[in-house]
Design a protein around this motif. Sequence first.
Motif, PDB file in Angstrom:
ATOM      1  N   UNK A  48      82.372  14.214 -33.900  1.00 22.74           N
ATOM      2  CA  UNK A  48      82.444  14.080 -32.437  1.00 22.74           C
ATOM      3  C   UNK A  48      83.310  12.899 -32.025  1.00 22.74           C
ATOM      4  N   UNK A  49      83.187  11.796 -32.730  1.00 19.98           N
ATOM      5  CA  UNK A  49      84.015  10.625 -32.420  1.00 19.98           C
ATOM      6  C   UNK A  49      85.496  10.951 -32.617  1.00 19.98           C
ATOM      7  N   UNK A  50      85.818  11.693 -33.676  1.00 20.23           N
ATOM      8  CA  UNK A  50      87.218  12.080 -33.907  1.00 20.23           C
ATOM      9  C   UNK A  50      87.731  13.044 -32.842  1.00 20.23           C
ATOM     10  N   UNK A  51      86.817  13.775 -32.236  1.00 19.65           N
ATOM     11  CA  UNK A  51      87.208  14.699 -31.168  1.00 19.65           C
ATOM     12  C   UNK A  51      87.263  14.010 -29.803  1.00 19.65           C
ATOM     13  N   UNK A  52      86.918  12.728 -29.753  1.00 20.57           N
ATOM     14  CA  UNK A  52      87.058  11.961 -28.521  1.00 20.57           C
ATOM     15  C   UNK A  52      85.797  11.762 -27.706  1.00 20.57           C
ATOM     16  N   UNK A  53      84.637  11.993 -28.293  1.00 18.62           N
ATOM     17  CA  UNK A  53      83.378  11.762 -27.577  1.00 18.62           C
ATOM     18  C   UNK A  53      83.120  10.260 -27.514  1.00 18.62           C
ATOM     19  N   UNK A  54      82.773   9.782 -26.337  1.00 16.20           N
ATOM     20  CA  UNK A  54      82.462   8.368 -26.173  1.00 16.20           C
ATOM     21  C   UNK A  54      80.974   8.137 -25.939  1.00 16.20           C
ATOM     22  N   UNK A  68      78.131  16.966 -25.081  1.00 10.87           N
ATOM     23  CA  UNK A  68      78.972  15.780 -25.060  1.00 10.87           C
ATOM     24  C   UNK A  68      80.305  16.149 -24.420  1.00 10.87           C
ATOM     25  N   UNK A  69      80.911  15.191 -23.758  1.00  6.62           N
ATOM     26  CA  UNK A  69      82.216  15.390 -23.128  1.00  6.62           C
ATOM     27  C   UNK A  69      83.226  14.481 -23.829  1.00  6.62           C
ATOM     28  N   UNK A  70      84.380  15.040 -24.170  1.00  5.70           N
ATOM     29  CA  UNK A  70      85.421  14.259 -24.827  1.00  5.70           C
ATOM     30  C   UNK A  70      86.282  13.545 -23.778  1.00  5.70           C
ATOM     31  N   UNK A  71      87.148  12.685 -24.257  1.00  5.32           N
ATOM     32  CA  UNK A  71      88.088  11.993 -23.368  1.00  5.32           C
ATOM     33  C   UNK A  71      88.986  12.974 -22.630  1.00  5.32           C
ATOM     34  N   UNK A  72      89.219  14.139 -23.239  1.00  4.22           N
ATOM     35  CA  UNK A  72      90.063  15.163 -22.612  1.00  4.22           C
ATOM     36  C   UNK A  72      89.245  16.102 -21.719  1.00  4.22           C
ATOM     37  N   UNK A  73      87.988  15.731 -21.461  1.00  2.00           N
ATOM     38  CA  UNK A  73      87.072  16.518 -20.607  1.00  2.00           C
ATOM     39  C   UNK A  73      86.690  17.864 -21.232  1.00  2.00           C
ATOM     40  N   UNK A 102      84.859  28.650 -25.759  1.00  3.74           N
ATOM     41  CA  UNK A 102      85.960  28.084 -26.541  1.00  3.74           C
ATOM     42  C   UNK A 102      85.672  26.630 -26.918  1.00  3.74           C
ATOM     43  N   UNK A 103      84.446  26.179 -26.687  1.00  5.13           N
ATOM     44  CA  UNK A 103      84.055  24.800 -26.973  1.00  5.13           C
ATOM     45  C   UNK A 103      83.564  24.658 -28.417  1.00  5.13           C
ATOM     46  N   UNK A 104      83.579  23.422 -28.906  1.00  7.13           N
ATOM     47  CA  UNK A 104      83.016  23.147 -30.219  1.00  7.13           C
ATOM     48  C   UNK A 104      81.506  23.294 -30.159  1.00  7.13           C
ATOM     49  N   UNK A 105      80.929  23.873 -31.215  1.00  7.16           N
ATOM     50  CA  UNK A 105      79.478  23.947 -31.384  1.00  7.16           C
ATOM     51  C   UNK A 105      79.145  23.457 -32.787  1.00  7.16           C
ATOM     52  N   UNK A 106      78.272  22.468 -32.864  1.00  9.29           N
ATOM     53  CA  UNK A 106      77.772  21.959 -34.133  1.00  9.29           C
ATOM     54  C   UNK A 106      76.298  22.353 -34.217  1.00  9.29           C
ATOM     55  N   UNK A 107      75.930  23.112 -35.233  1.00  9.55           N
ATOM     56  CA  UNK A 107      74.610  23.732 -35.296  1.00  9.55           C
ATOM     57  C   UNK A 107      73.868  23.284 -36.554  1.00  9.55           C
TER      58      UNK A 107
END
Length: 139
Positions: A48-54, A68-73, A102-107
Motif C-alpha cells: 500500500x505504501x508503494x502504491x501511494x497510501x498515506x 485506503x486512498x492513494x496520493x493519486x486519489x 478496477x481498484x486494488x483489492x488485498x484479501x
Amino acid sequence: MINTFYPKNIEELSDVAKRILKFTLPYKKFLFFGEMGVGKTTLIKALSLHLGVQDIVSSPTFSIVNEYITQKKEKIYHFDFYRIKDEDEVFDLGYEEYFFSSDFCFIEWPEKVPNLIEDNMVKIFMHTEKEKRVIEVKI
C-alpha cells in the motif's frame, strides 16, 4: 508464473513489495494465504505504501474491509475474512462492488471464500521455513 522472495528482515519488505508490484503488473486483485502472524498485514502495508497510501494501514479484522486512498486519489480495499462464518456475509457486504472494480483489492484469509476466488487473482503464499520468511507469488 511463480516468483519467490526470502526477505531476511522487516526492512527488506519494502523492496520485496516493490518487486511484487512490478512482477504482478497489471493485476490488482491479491489473495494472501498464510498462518496467523506470518506477516500478511505487514506485507499489505508495504504494498500500500508503494502504491501511494498515506493513511495508517491496519488489519480490518472486525470491520472486514478497510478502504485506503492513494496520493493519486485511487482506492485500495483491504479485506480480512478471518472472522466470517460463511460466504453469505461477504455477499451481504456487497463484495462484487469491490472485487469487480478496477481498484486494488488485498484479501486476507481467502480460503474462507473459495467460491469467490477467480483465476485471474494473484496468489501470495507466506510461511516461515527454518525461521526465515518465504513469500511465494503466483500469477
